[in-house]
Each structure stands twice: as structure tokens, then as C-alpha cells.
Motif scaffolding. Sequence first.
Motif, mmCIF file in Angstrom:
data_model
loop_
_atom_site.group_PDB
_atom_site.id
_atom_site.type_symbol
_atom_site.label_atom_id
_atom_site.label_comp_id
_atom_site.label_asym_id
_atom_site.label_seq_id
_atom_site.Cartn_x
_atom_site.Cartn_y
_atom_site.Cartn_z
ATOM 1 N N ILE A 51 -4.737 9.461 -6.989
ATOM 2 C CA ILE A 51 -4.926 8.965 -5.632
ATOM 3 C C ILE A 51 -5.751 7.685 -5.711
ATOM 4 O O ILE A 51 -6.724 7.604 -6.461
ATOM 5 N N LEU A 52 -5.313 6.665 -4.997
ATOM 6 C CA LEU A 52 -6.025 5.397 -4.898
ATOM 7 C C LEU A 52 -6.381 5.174 -3.442
ATOM 8 O O LEU A 52 -5.557 5.453 -2.550
ATOM 9 N N ARG A 53 -7.578 4.662 -3.195
ATOM 10 C CA ARG A 53 -8.071 4.589 -1.821
ATOM 11 C C ARG A 53 -8.823 3.287 -1.578
ATOM 12 O O ARG A 53 -9.561 2.818 -2.435
ATOM 13 N N ARG A 54 -8.655 2.743 -0.357
ATOM 14 C CA ARG A 54 -9.381 1.533 0.032
ATOM 15 C C ARG A 54 -9.434 1.454 1.552
ATOM 16 O O ARG A 54 -8.438 1.725 2.224
ATOM 17 N N GLU A 55 -10.571 1.091 2.106
ATOM 18 C CA GLU A 55 -10.691 0.880 3.546
ATOM 19 C C GLU A 55 -10.557 -0.610 3.855
ATOM 20 O O GLU A 55 -10.885 -1.463 3.028
ATOM 21 N N PHE A 56 -10.086 -0.918 5.055
ATOM 22 C CA PHE A 56 -9.890 -2.307 5.463
ATOM 23 C C PHE A 56 -9.993 -2.416 6.975
ATOM 24 O O PHE A 56 -9.934 -1.410 7.689
ATOM 25 N N GLU A 57 -10.148 -3.621 7.467
ATOM 26 C CA GLU A 57 -10.211 -3.880 8.904
ATOM 27 C C GLU A 57 -9.111 -4.845 9.295
ATOM 28 O O GLU A 57 -8.717 -5.707 8.516
ATOM 29 N N VAL A 58 -8.610 -4.685 10.526
ATOM 30 C CA VAL A 58 -7.552 -5.554 11.020
ATOM 31 C C VAL A 58 -7.978 -6.182 12.346
ATOM 32 O O VAL A 58 -8.923 -5.727 12.993
ATOM 33 N N CYS A 59 -7.261 -7.228 12.723
ATOM 34 C CA CYS A 59 -7.447 -7.834 14.037
ATOM 35 C C CYS A 59 -6.275 -7.416 14.924
ATOM 36 O O CYS A 59 -5.394 -6.682 14.496
ATOM 37 N N ASP A 60 -6.256 -7.895 16.132
ATOM 38 C CA ASP A 60 -5.243 -7.472 17.089
ATOM 39 C C ASP A 60 -3.980 -8.319 16.922
ATOM 40 O O ASP A 60 -3.555 -9.033 17.822
ATOM 41 N N GLU A 61 -3.368 -8.223 15.731
ATOM 42 C CA GLU A 61 -2.129 -8.943 15.436
ATOM 43 C C GLU A 61 -1.219 -8.038 14.621
ATOM 44 O O GLU A 61 -1.628 -6.969 14.164
ATOM 45 N N GLN A 62 0.019 -8.481 14.425
ATOM 46 C CA GLN A 62 0.964 -7.702 13.633
ATOM 47 C C GLN A 62 0.408 -7.497 12.223
ATOM 48 O O GLN A 62 -0.069 -8.428 11.586
ATOM 49 N N THR A 63 0.490 -6.260 11.746
ATOM 50 C CA THR A 63 -0.060 -5.912 10.434
ATOM 51 C C THR A 63 1.069 -5.431 9.535
ATOM 52 O O THR A 63 1.852 -4.565 9.911
ATOM 53 N N VAL A 64 1.143 -6.018 8.326
ATOM 54 C CA VAL A 64 2.245 -5.737 7.408
ATOM 55 C C VAL A 64 1.684 -5.312 6.056
ATOM 56 O O VAL A 64 0.794 -5.963 5.500
ATOM 57 N N LEU A 65 2.200 -4.204 5.540
ATOM 58 C CA LEU A 65 1.860 -3.720 4.205
ATOM 59 C C LEU A 65 2.961 -4.125 3.243
ATOM 60 O O LEU A 65 4.133 -3.810 3.462
ATOM 61 N N SER A 66 2.587 -4.824 2.172
ATOM 62 C CA SER A 66 3.510 -5.140 1.084
ATOM 63 C C SER A 66 3.156 -4.242 -0.087
ATOM 64 O O SER A 66 1.996 -4.170 -0.486
ATOM 65 N N PHE A 67 4.164 -3.581 -0.650
ATOM 66 C CA PHE A 67 3.880 -2.516 -1.609
ATOM 67 C C PHE A 67 4.964 -2.464 -2.671
ATOM 68 O O PHE A 67 6.151 -2.476 -2.367
ATOM 69 N N GLY A 68 4.543 -2.426 -3.926
ATOM 70 C CA GLY A 68 5.483 -2.298 -5.023
ATOM 71 C C GLY A 68 4.976 -1.286 -6.031
ATOM 72 O O GLY A 68 3.770 -1.114 -6.197
ATOM 73 N N ALA A 69 5.895 -0.609 -6.702
ATOM 74 C CA ALA A 69 5.522 0.396 -7.696
ATOM 75 C C ALA A 69 6.574 0.440 -8.783
ATOM 76 O O ALA A 69 7.752 0.187 -8.538
ATOM 77 N N CYS A 70 6.145 0.751 -10.006
ATOM 78 C CA CYS A 70 7.082 0.846 -11.124
ATOM 79 C C CYS A 70 7.713 2.230 -11.218
ATOM 80 O O CYS A 70 8.674 2.420 -11.959
ATOM 81 N N HIS A 71 7.161 3.189 -10.509
ATOM 82 C CA HIS A 71 7.733 4.526 -10.508
ATOM 83 C C HIS A 71 7.591 5.050 -9.093
ATOM 84 O O HIS A 71 7.674 4.269 -8.142
ATOM 85 N N TYR A 72 7.371 6.342 -8.923
ATOM 86 C CA TYR A 72 7.296 6.907 -7.582
ATOM 87 C C TYR A 72 5.878 6.791 -7.030
ATOM 88 O O TYR A 72 4.906 7.070 -7.721
ATOM 89 N N ALA A 73 5.763 6.391 -5.756
ATOM 90 C CA ALA A 73 4.461 6.305 -5.099
ATOM 91 C C ALA A 73 4.657 6.448 -3.595
ATOM 92 O O ALA A 73 5.728 6.157 -3.054
ATOM 93 N N GLU A 74 3.601 6.895 -2.921
ATOM 94 C CA GLU A 74 3.607 7.012 -1.471
ATOM 95 C C GLU A 74 2.386 6.285 -0.919
ATOM 96 O O GLU A 74 1.306 6.343 -1.503
ATOM 97 N N ALA A 75 2.554 5.613 0.223
ATOM 98 C CA ALA A 75 1.462 4.886 0.869
ATOM 99 C C ALA A 75 1.174 5.511 2.227
ATOM 100 O O ALA A 75 2.097 5.700 3.035
ATOM 101 N N TYR A 76 -0.086 5.825 2.472
ATOM 102 C CA TYR A 76 -0.526 6.426 3.729
ATOM 103 C C TYR A 76 -1.507 5.486 4.421
ATOM 104 O O TYR A 76 -2.402 4.916 3.782
#
Length: 217
Positions: free
Chosen positions: A34-59
Motif C-alpha cells: 500500500i502506498l499513501r499520500r495526502e494532498f490538497e486541491v483547489c476548486d478546479e477540475q482535478t485529474v489523476l494520471s496513473f501508470g503501472a507495470c503490473h496490476y494496481a488500484e488507485a483510491y
Amino acid sequence: MNRELANVYKGDITLSSDARWIHARGAQPSHWYILRREFEVCDEQTVLSFGACHYAEAYINGKLAMRFCERAYLFDIKYKCADISALVKQGKNTLVIIMDRVFDENRMHDVIMQINCGEKTVLVSDECFRTAEYTPLCAGANFFVEGPEKPEIFEARDDIFAPAFESGFDDSSWENAECASDEAVNYTFDRVSQDKNEMQTNIPVFAKRYVSFEKSA
């Protein structure tokens, strides 16, 4: 489990030069992390870019946003972008990655990611991510159909990791992630490119009827 994943973002997003392929320090083959990180956003469109070499899930804040098992060549590895605006909130947010570790001389990296809020990059994968072995999934467990030697075994009686999916969890006892290289693209990959195909589906399909069962050796 929520089957409605975040929508694919079809705009062009380039990974930041600060983004790195990362994995859990000391990760072992066929173990889950499990990998974890907290972050803050502003009131705009938010996009997650995600790549993996095998199986992974993003929450995001405990909600499943992306499953990643991309069909790609190792000389042209892919990352996918998803609009997570509906999953984030003002103030602290939490990104959690669940992934398995694969050792192969051609697969020396694990996951790479970033989060953009409007024109601003608010998160990149680096050594600031906190990691731990994800013990609810037993070592050797596999989400793919690969025979009885790799069953999926999930210990759900006492999931001590459940609070980690939300903001405010104390992960100080976890270790920092390790960068697989000093560059986002190194010798293993000639190119890292964005894939704009739709998410792979997660719709169970059951047999309507069984014609016959026959015993075989």
C-alpha cells in the motif's frame, strides 16, 4: 466495492519531469503493498494520471478511482488519466495505491502518478509517499486467473489498513517509497505515453445455464 470508476480524461496531460517510478522499499516478489499520500486541491477540475507495470488500484478518499492493468509494450509503457473532481474535497485528500510487486529484468518499475488541479500539479510520485506491506492480501494472491497456485486470498476480519484510506491517518511508522530511477523514463522504456482508451470494465458475467459436466483426468 464501487464498480463505477472515474471517467477517463481525454485531454492531453504530460507527466511532470519530477514524477518518478516508485515502489515500496525492500519489496518482495508476489507481495502486496500500500502506498499513501495526502494532498490538497483547489476548486478546479482535478485529474489523476496513473501508470503501472503490473496490476494496481488507485483510491481517492476511500473510493476506488482507477484499476490499472494496461495492455502495453515495455518499450512504450502507458499511463491513463481520469477526472477525479467528484471524489476530492476542499482541504486534505488522500491518494492510496494498492499494488503487487513483480520482479523481472524488463519490469524494474512499479507505479508512476501525478495529480493536476486546473493548471497546477499538486502531487507527483516520489520518495515522499509512505508505504507498507498490505497484509490483508496474502502473498501470492493474484487478481488474474492463473490457476490454483495463485488464488486470491483476502483477510477481511480485521483490516487494520481501513483508516489509511482517509485523511488524518498516522502513517509515521511506515517507510518512505523508493524511486526506481532518477528519471521518469529510463533505459527500460523508450517512451511513456498517455492512453485515452476507456477504462477496462469490471462487470461480472455468469453462465446462463450449464450444458453438461464431464469428468476428465
